[in-house]
Design a protein around this motif. Structure first.
Motif, PDB file in Angstrom:
ATOM      1  N   SER A   3      14.878  34.347  27.799  1.00 38.56           N
ATOM      2  CA  SER A   3      14.984  32.905  28.023  1.00 38.56           C
ATOM      3  C   SER A   3      16.370  32.502  28.494  1.00 38.56           C
ATOM      4  O   SER A   3      16.572  31.385  28.960  1.00 38.56           O
ATOM      5  CB  SER A   3      14.641  32.150  26.725  1.00 38.56           C
ATOM      6  OG  SER A   3      15.527  32.532  25.683  1.00 38.56           O
ATOM      7  N   ARG A   4      17.358  33.409  28.372  1.00 37.11           N
ATOM      8  CA  ARG A   4      18.718  33.074  28.787  1.00 37.11           C
ATOM      9  C   ARG A   4      18.988  33.616  30.187  1.00 37.11           C
ATOM     10  O   ARG A   4      18.620  34.741  30.517  1.00 37.11           O
ATOM     11  CB  ARG A   4      19.741  33.653  27.794  1.00 37.11           C
ATOM     12  CG  ARG A   4      21.115  33.003  27.915  1.00 37.11           C
ATOM     13  CD  ARG A   4      21.992  33.386  26.736  1.00 37.11           C
ATOM     14  NE  ARG A   4      22.571  34.706  26.890  1.00 37.11           N
ATOM     15  CZ  ARG A   4      23.692  34.961  27.591  1.00 37.11           C
ATOM     16  NH1 ARG A   4      24.333  33.970  28.210  1.00 37.11           N
ATOM     17  NH2 ARG A   4      24.163  36.180  27.672  1.00 37.11           N
ATOM     18  N   ARG A  66      25.520  25.694  41.245  1.00 32.23           N
ATOM     19  CA  ARG A  66      25.807  24.894  40.047  1.00 32.23           C
ATOM     20  C   ARG A  66      24.569  24.128  39.606  1.00 32.23           C
ATOM     21  O   ARG A  66      24.276  24.029  38.405  1.00 32.23           O
ATOM     22  CB  ARG A  66      26.951  23.919  40.318  1.00 32.23           C
ATOM     23  CG  ARG A  66      28.311  24.559  40.425  1.00 32.23           C
ATOM     24  CD  ARG A  66      29.436  23.526  40.471  1.00 32.23           C
ATOM     25  NE  ARG A  66      29.608  22.855  39.182  1.00 32.23           N
ATOM     26  CZ  ARG A  66      30.608  22.024  38.914  1.00 32.23           C
ATOM     27  NH1 ARG A  66      31.529  21.775  39.841  1.00 32.23           N
ATOM     28  NH2 ARG A  66      30.719  21.464  37.732  1.00 32.23           N
ATOM     29  N   THR A  69      22.162  26.435  37.868  1.00 35.90           N
ATOM     30  CA  THR A  69      22.702  26.777  36.553  1.00 35.90           C
ATOM     31  C   THR A  69      22.441  25.663  35.554  1.00 35.90           C
ATOM     32  O   THR A  69      22.037  25.911  34.403  1.00 35.90           O
ATOM     33  CB  THR A  69      24.217  27.047  36.648  1.00 35.90           C
ATOM     34  OG1 THR A  69      24.463  28.067  37.621  1.00 35.90           O
ATOM     35  CG2 THR A  69      24.767  27.511  35.306  1.00 35.90           C
ATOM     36  N   THR A  70      22.665  24.423  35.982  1.00 32.73           N
ATOM     37  CA  THR A  70      22.408  23.271  35.113  1.00 32.73           C
ATOM     38  C   THR A  70      20.925  23.164  34.772  1.00 32.73           C
ATOM     39  O   THR A  70      20.551  22.924  33.620  1.00 32.73           O
ATOM     40  CB  THR A  70      22.887  21.981  35.792  1.00 32.73           C
ATOM     41  OG1 THR A  70      24.293  22.067  36.040  1.00 32.73           O
ATOM     42  CG2 THR A  70      22.606  20.768  34.916  1.00 32.73           C
ATOM     43  N   THR A  71      20.064  23.345  35.777  1.00 34.92           N
ATOM     44  CA  THR A  71      18.617  23.281  35.566  1.00 34.92           C
ATOM     45  C   THR A  71      18.165  24.283  34.514  1.00 34.92           C
ATOM     46  O   THR A  71      17.325  23.977  33.659  1.00 34.92           O
ATOM     47  CB  THR A  71      17.864  23.555  36.885  1.00 34.92           C
ATOM     48  OG1 THR A  71      18.200  22.538  37.834  1.00 34.92           O
ATOM     49  CG2 THR A  71      16.362  23.576  36.679  1.00 34.92           C
ATOM     50  N   LEU A  72      18.733  25.473  34.558  1.00 35.15           N
ATOM     51  CA  LEU A  72      18.331  26.547  33.643  1.00 35.15           C
ATOM     52  C   LEU A  72      19.084  26.518  32.321  1.00 35.15           C
ATOM     53  O   LEU A  72      18.737  27.269  31.410  1.00 35.15           O
ATOM     54  CB  LEU A  72      18.552  27.901  34.318  1.00 35.15           C
ATOM     55  CG  LEU A  72      17.711  28.184  35.568  1.00 35.15           C
ATOM     56  CD1 LEU A  72      18.125  29.507  36.199  1.00 35.15           C
ATOM     57  CD2 LEU A  72      16.230  28.197  35.232  1.00 35.15           C
ATOM     58  N   GLY A  73      20.128  25.681  32.254  1.00 35.64           N
ATOM     59  CA  GLY A  73      20.943  25.668  31.041  1.00 35.64           C
ATOM     60  C   GLY A  73      21.668  26.981  30.842  1.00 35.64           C
ATOM     61  O   GLY A  73      21.920  27.415  29.710  1.00 35.64           O
ATOM     62  N   GLY A  74      22.030  27.618  31.973  1.00 34.97           N
ATOM     63  CA  GLY A  74      22.686  28.911  31.914  1.00 34.97           C
ATOM     64  C   GLY A  74      24.183  28.823  32.119  1.00 34.97           C
ATOM     65  O   GLY A  74      24.785  27.753  31.984  1.00 34.97           O
ATOM     66  N   THR A  75      24.784  29.935  32.446  1.00 32.79           N
ATOM     67  CA  THR A  75      26.212  29.976  32.747  1.00 32.79           C
ATOM     68  C   THR A  75      26.387  30.497  34.169  1.00 32.79           C
ATOM     69  O   THR A  75      25.601  31.315  34.644  1.00 32.79           O
ATOM     70  CB  THR A  75      26.994  30.872  31.766  1.00 32.79           C
ATOM     71  OG1 THR A  75      26.428  32.188  31.783  1.00 32.79           O
ATOM     72  CG2 THR A  75      26.935  30.297  30.364  1.00 32.79           C
TER      73      THR A  75
END
Length: 311
Positions: A3-4, A66, A69-75
């Motif tokens: 999930s990450r 970016r 990344t925001t959509t997925l809540g990732g880094t």
């Protein structure tokens, strides 16, 4: 699937200028690759941080990465020809070094020495520390899926690093690049490179060649939810999506000199309020002039400065 998610994109020539930009002089670009890397490493280590990486890099390609990344809540992580792998929130110095064409490019040195971009990457990470490598990034994120959105020039840069990955590490990697970029992926990693091609331009994710991988990344996540798929299902999903699209017909465009393009831009400057994006579209779609994006950007900046001086 995990999930990450972590997103890995390339650095850009467009950067917000900071104080005391680190660069190599012509004299610094002499000698062996390891000696140049040593000079560069000393300069980088002495340079004070300018800002967070995510606030230094500019342009659509970086913005798309970016957004995903925001959509997925990732880094978000960046492959930098001058710094190795850096985190988006990491404070970095202002610098100017590239393996692509442009100012402070390493290409002439690599050509002179008969070396590849990946040779520079290995020399750089040996100098700055292996924590700056792709392998270390994956070792430090063992529970994450890594989405790499990179143009061919950056695939070539990290090719040896990719070649060092184990099959278990590769099972957590998806590589999104152009059709040409896929040919530069090491053979044992090619099965995780997704089959995106120019038919993407027939979709709502159309754009320029320089931001193709990042637009394809957004399509993969938003249109296909590909980050939730196994590699085999992801490949099938991308192939089906490309098959459903038609590559747009590109009109024949005329090549012109810098002076001729500047004259066209000057004549239409007020018409488009000096907006760079609208002027580029005018050149390509209305005037049917061939002009690569970085060349256009340099000409636009030159004309903007000329007009400001005239005013």
């Amino acid at each position: 699937m995990t999930s990450r998610v972590i997103v890995v994109t390339n650095c850009t020539n467009r950067k917000r200028a900071g104080y005391g930009t680190v660069a190599l002089t012509a004299a610094d670009m002499r000698g062996s690759l390891s000696s140049v890397a040593a000079r560069w490493g000393r300069a980088i280590k002495k340079a004070p941080p300018s800002d967070q990486a995510q606030d230094i890099y500019m342009g659509r390609a970086f913005s798309e990465a970016r957004q995903v990344t925001t959509t997925l809540g990732g880094t978000l992580h960046i492959i930098s020809a001058g710094l190795g792998v850096v985190g988006a929130a990491e404070e970095i110095p202002s610098y100017n070094l590239t393996v692509a064409d442009g100012d402070n490019s390493l290409k002439p040195l690599l050509t002179q020495l008969g070396k590849r971009p990946s040779d520079w990457w290995m020399a750089l990470t040996a100098e700055l520390g292996q924590q700056r490598s792709v392998r270390a990034l994956l070792e430090n994120n063992t529970d994450a899926l890594a989405l790499f959105a990179l143009p061919g020039s950056y695939i070539a840069l990290i090719a040896e690093d990719l070649a060092s990955l184990t099959q278990w590490q590769l099972s957590r990697v998806r590589i999104i690049t152009s059709a040409h970029g896929r040919t530069l992926v090491p053979e044992h990693a090619r099965h995780v490179a997704l089959p995106y091609d120019e038919r993407l331009e027939g979709s709502s994710y159309a754009g320029t060649r320089t931001d193709f991988p990042q637009r394809a990344l957004r399509h993969f996540v938003e249109a296909l939810t590909g980050h939730q798929l196994s590699i085999d299902d992801a490949r099938r999903s991308v192939s089906a999506a490309m098959h459903a699209l038609a590559k747009p017909v590109i009109p024949a465009r005329e090549r012109k000199t810098d002076s001729e393009i500047l004259a066209l831009l000057r004549k239409n400057w007020d018409r488009f309020d000096g907006a760079s994006a609208r002027l580029l579209r005018y050149l390509r779609d209305e005037a049917l002039v061939a002009c690569e994006q970085s060349r256009f950007r340099n000409l636009w900046h030159r004309l903007q400065q000329d007009l400001a001086n005239e005013g």
